[in-house]
Design an enzyme around this catalytic site. Structure first.
Site, PDB file in Angstrom:
ATOM      1  N   CYS A 280     -23.287  48.157  23.609  1.00 28.42           N
ATOM      2  CA  CYS A 280     -23.565  49.373  22.838  1.00 28.42           C
ATOM      3  C   CYS A 280     -22.915  49.280  21.447  1.00 28.42           C
ATOM      4  O   CYS A 280     -23.360  48.476  20.628  1.00 28.42           O
ATOM      5  CB  CYS A 280     -23.099  50.587  23.638  1.00 28.42           C
ATOM      6  N   TYR A 281     -21.833  50.021  21.184  1.00 28.97           N
ATOM      7  CA  TYR A 281     -21.171  49.907  19.877  1.00 28.97           C
ATOM      8  C   TYR A 281     -20.823  48.447  19.590  1.00 28.97           C
ATOM      9  O   TYR A 281     -20.963  47.974  18.458  1.00 28.97           O
ATOM     10  CB  TYR A 281     -19.891  50.764  19.878  1.00 28.97           C
TER      11      TYR A 281
ATOM     12  N   ASP B 149       2.404  53.550  44.973  1.00 29.29           N
ATOM     13  CA  ASP B 149       2.837  52.841  43.764  1.00 29.29           C
ATOM     14  C   ASP B 149       4.276  52.355  43.894  1.00 29.29           C
ATOM     15  O   ASP B 149       4.594  51.196  43.613  1.00 29.29           O
ATOM     16  CB  ASP B 149       2.713  53.744  42.523  1.00 29.29           C
ATOM     17  N   SER B 150       5.158  53.263  44.329  1.00 23.87           N
ATOM     18  CA  SER B 150       6.565  52.861  44.435  1.00 23.87           C
ATOM     19  C   SER B 150       6.774  51.936  45.636  1.00 23.87           C
ATOM     20  O   SER B 150       7.655  51.087  45.619  1.00 23.87           O
ATOM     21  CB  SER B 150       7.480  54.078  44.505  1.00 23.87           C
TER      22      SER B 150
ATOM     23  N   GLU C   5     -22.346  48.190  32.910  1.00 22.85           N
ATOM     24  CA  GLU C   5     -21.216  48.462  33.799  1.00 22.85           C
ATOM     25  C   GLU C   5     -21.390  49.711  34.653  1.00 22.85           C
ATOM     26  O   GLU C   5     -20.661  49.899  35.615  1.00 22.85           O
ATOM     27  CB  GLU C   5     -19.914  48.552  32.972  1.00 22.85           C
TER      28      GLU C   5
ATOM     29  N   HIS D 114     -25.714  50.146  28.993  1.00 19.53           N
ATOM     30  CA  HIS D 114     -24.441  49.966  29.690  1.00 19.53           C
ATOM     31  C   HIS D 114     -24.632  49.275  31.051  1.00 19.53           C
ATOM     32  O   HIS D 114     -24.959  49.935  32.036  1.00 19.53           O
ATOM     33  CB  HIS D 114     -23.751  51.322  29.894  1.00 19.53           C
TER      34      HIS D 114
ATOM     35  N   SER E  11       9.401  56.492  46.835  1.00 23.31           N
ATOM     36  CA  SER E  11       9.111  57.888  47.177  1.00 23.31           C
ATOM     37  C   SER E  11       8.345  58.006  48.487  1.00 23.31           C
ATOM     38  O   SER E  11       8.342  59.055  49.111  1.00 23.31           O
ATOM     39  CB  SER E  11       8.273  58.507  46.066  1.00 23.31           C
TER      40      SER E  11
ATOM     41  N   LYS F 258      -5.186  51.300  40.636  1.00 21.11           N
ATOM     42  CA  LYS F 258      -4.690  51.949  41.861  1.00 21.11           C
ATOM     43  C   LYS F 258      -5.188  51.276  43.143  1.00 21.11           C
ATOM     44  O   LYS F 258      -4.404  51.008  44.049  1.00 21.11           O
ATOM     45  CB  LYS F 258      -5.125  53.420  41.855  1.00 21.11           C
TER      46      LYS F 258
ATOM     47  N   GLY G 252     -18.314  52.563  22.326  1.00 16.29           N
ATOM     48  CA  GLY G 252     -17.368  53.499  21.710  1.00 16.29           C
ATOM     49  C   GLY G 252     -18.117  54.694  21.195  1.00 16.29           C
ATOM     50  O   GLY G 252     -19.334  54.641  21.003  1.00 16.29           O
TER      51      GLY G 252
END
Ligand code: XMP
Length: 519
Positions: A82-83, A226-227, A171, A169, A222, A375, A56
């Site tokens: 980290c934080y 996603d839709s 990641e 980090h 659409s 996504k 953070g």
């Protein structure tokens, strides 16, 4: 999600929190990102196999987020990053202090590879740091398992519990063996690694069935991924009699796009699509309009007006008609609903929310089948449901469509020219194997008269600009270095095949300072 084995991530506002979640999901481990003030009782209610305390921007001196200290007394495996590590150390009778200019960038650490979290690593490891505070007095409950070259404590392990902290980090890709560290944590958590799209589909179908009961779902489709995924998931869960798909053709779509929606549904045996050809209404409303924001406003309002009417057609007004939305996990996180209050509200103007949909939300009548996934996981769901690769992995397309890719007034002939040019561009990019390397590639029509020569004659025609960018989220972007050979082929084809175009240019602007779209 109920009953799914997972690791919980408490988000203290790090820009990398989503990346931690992605890394775990790539290892077939489901993750939930939670607010940093989620208490142990709430966390335990869904039985996570482990907890990650994210990094953070704050310092433990000034920000503690109402963190529930009982979490640190539990026997659930914990990894503080980290934080997160500083918080563990501080709350377990240690202290942290500011270290002058801080440690930023790549560093070699000496690492105790006997520690379970560092299993398989060398004694010296390259890691990526980004912190201003560091451990001053080590907690008496922990011991140090890594140091930086100037003897700053860079990782800690609890003496009796499976709790670990790393100051760097793991990641990010700049920590070459970061995935090994996260993988070790997954081992420590004894995760069975059975999260995949097939079991996601099964559990979300169950969730939709539970939520909708004997009700029905109206869904806007659409043509975007996603839709498409959310609509197909509703069909899978509820069957063809209880799902009502609406497609609105605003006349601003790319070539063959509306037709492909109908074709896709037909291939799934779905024929009850409410196809609304509103192209003339949109084109009429846009006559004479040149201002981009005015175009967006007109398109958005008309869309809402039409959608309201169409939803109304299917609404039984008995509190059992749901509306399906393609909301993603990232949308929830970005709007602050999925995690801590630290997350910025980013997406607003992209969402179309007619009053009828807002009213449904208030009544709990919104179904969001993609709300737990990212996504690219939505794309995988599409593929698992039999959506062709070209549709499942298609580039993002803006709501106002080609209207913001024609500079100035929208006219039918201009739309036709742009559609053809865009089609040629994408076809060549695909053929050359470049499509999947690009975030967005598209053509823009500049209705500027330029001079050319064809045969022995001078010509006057419009300009087509080609844009291709690489990006992770559309927030920043670099122009893609598409080879000249491909661009040359696209240019020749566009000028030869589309009357009215006699010049093609390539956009080499990154974002910032440019934006991805031209309007
Ligand atoms: P910009 O042009 O802002 O685009 O760099 C960032 C991303 O957002 C998309 N975009 C839109 N999407 N309605 C949308 O639904 C809009 O008005 C809109 N404007 C831009 C753009 O295609 C890119 O993916």
């Amino acid at each position: 999600m109920q009953d799914i084995e997972h690791i919980a991530i408490l988000d203290f506002g790090s820009q990398y929190t989503q990346l931690i979640a992605r890394r775990l999901r790539e290892m077939n481990v489901y993750t939930e990102i939670l607010s940093p003030d989620t208490d142990l009782t709430t966390i335990k209610a869904s039985s996570p196999k482990g907890i990650i305390l994210s990094g953070g921007p704050g310092s433990t001196h000034s920000q503690t987020f109402n963190f529930d200290e009982n979490i640190l007394n539990s026997d659930i495996p914990i990894l503080g990053i980290c934080y997160g590590m500083q918080l563990m150390n501080t709350l377990c009778e240690g202290s942290v202090s500011s270290i002058g200019r801080g440690e930023y960038g790549k560093q070699f650490l000496s690492v105790d590879s006997r520690a379970a979290i560092f299993r398989g690593l060398a004694d010296s490891e390259l890691v990526w740091m980004s912190h201003g505070d560091s451990v001053e007095n080590l907690s008496p409950h922990f011991h140090s398992i890594a140091n930086s070259t100037d003897k700053v404590i860079a990782a800690i392990a609890h003496k009796t519990r499976p709790h670990f902290g790393v100051q760097f980090h793991p990641e990010v890709s700049h920590t070459p063996n970061g995935c090994q560290i996260i993988n070790n944590f997954v081992e420590i958590c004894r995760c069975s690694r059975d999260w995949n799209m097939e079991n996601y589909i099964e559990s979300i179908k169950h969730e939709i069935k539970e939520q909708v009961g004997d009700g029905r779902v109206v869904s806007l489709i659409s043509g975007g991924v996603d839709s498409t995924a959310s609509t197909l998931l509703c069909y899978e869960a509820l069957g063809k009699e209880r799902v009502f798909p609406i497609h609105i053709d605003n006349g601003l779509m790319r070539k063959g796009e509306s037709e492909s929606v109908v074709k896709l549904l037909k291939e799934h045996g779905i024929t009850n699509i409410d196809f609304v050809d509103a192209s003339d209404r949109f084109l009429d409303a846009l006559k004479g309009v040149t201002d981009p924001e005015e175009k967006r406003r007109i398109i958005g309002n008309l869309f809402i007006e039409i959608l309201e009417k169409e939803i109304e057609k299917f609404d039984t007004h008995d509190g059992k008609t749901f509306f399906c939305q393609g909301t993603l996990y990232t949308d929830l996180i970005e709007s602050g609903k999925g995690c801590g209050n630290n997350a910025a509200v980013i997406k607003t103007h992209h969402n179309v929310n007619p009053p009828i949909v807002e009213a449904k939300r208030k009544q709990g009548l919104i179904v969001e089948p993609n709300k737990h996934i990212f996504k690219d996981e939505v794309r995988m769901v599409c593929e698992s449901l039999g959506v062709p690769h070209v549709l499942a992995w298609r580039h993002p397309f803006p709501g106002p469509g080609l209207a913001i890719r024609i500079i100035g007034e929208i006219q039918k002939e201009r739309l036709e020219m742009l559609r053809e040019a865009d089609e040629i561009y994408l076809e060549e990019i695909r053929k050359a194997g470049w499509y999947d390397k690009i975030w967005q590639a598209f053509a823009i029509l500049l209705p500027v008269s330029t001079v050319g020569v064809m045969g022995d004659k001078r010509t006057q025609g419009n300009v087509i600009a080609l844009r291709a960018v690489s990006s992770k989220d559309g927030m920043t972007a670099d122009f893609s270095e598409v080879p000249y050979e491909i661009l040359g082929r696209v240019s020749t084809r566009i000028i030869n095949e589309i009357p009215g175009i006699n010049r093609v240019v390539y956009d080499v602007t990154s974002k910032p300072p440019g934006t991805i779209e031209w309007e």
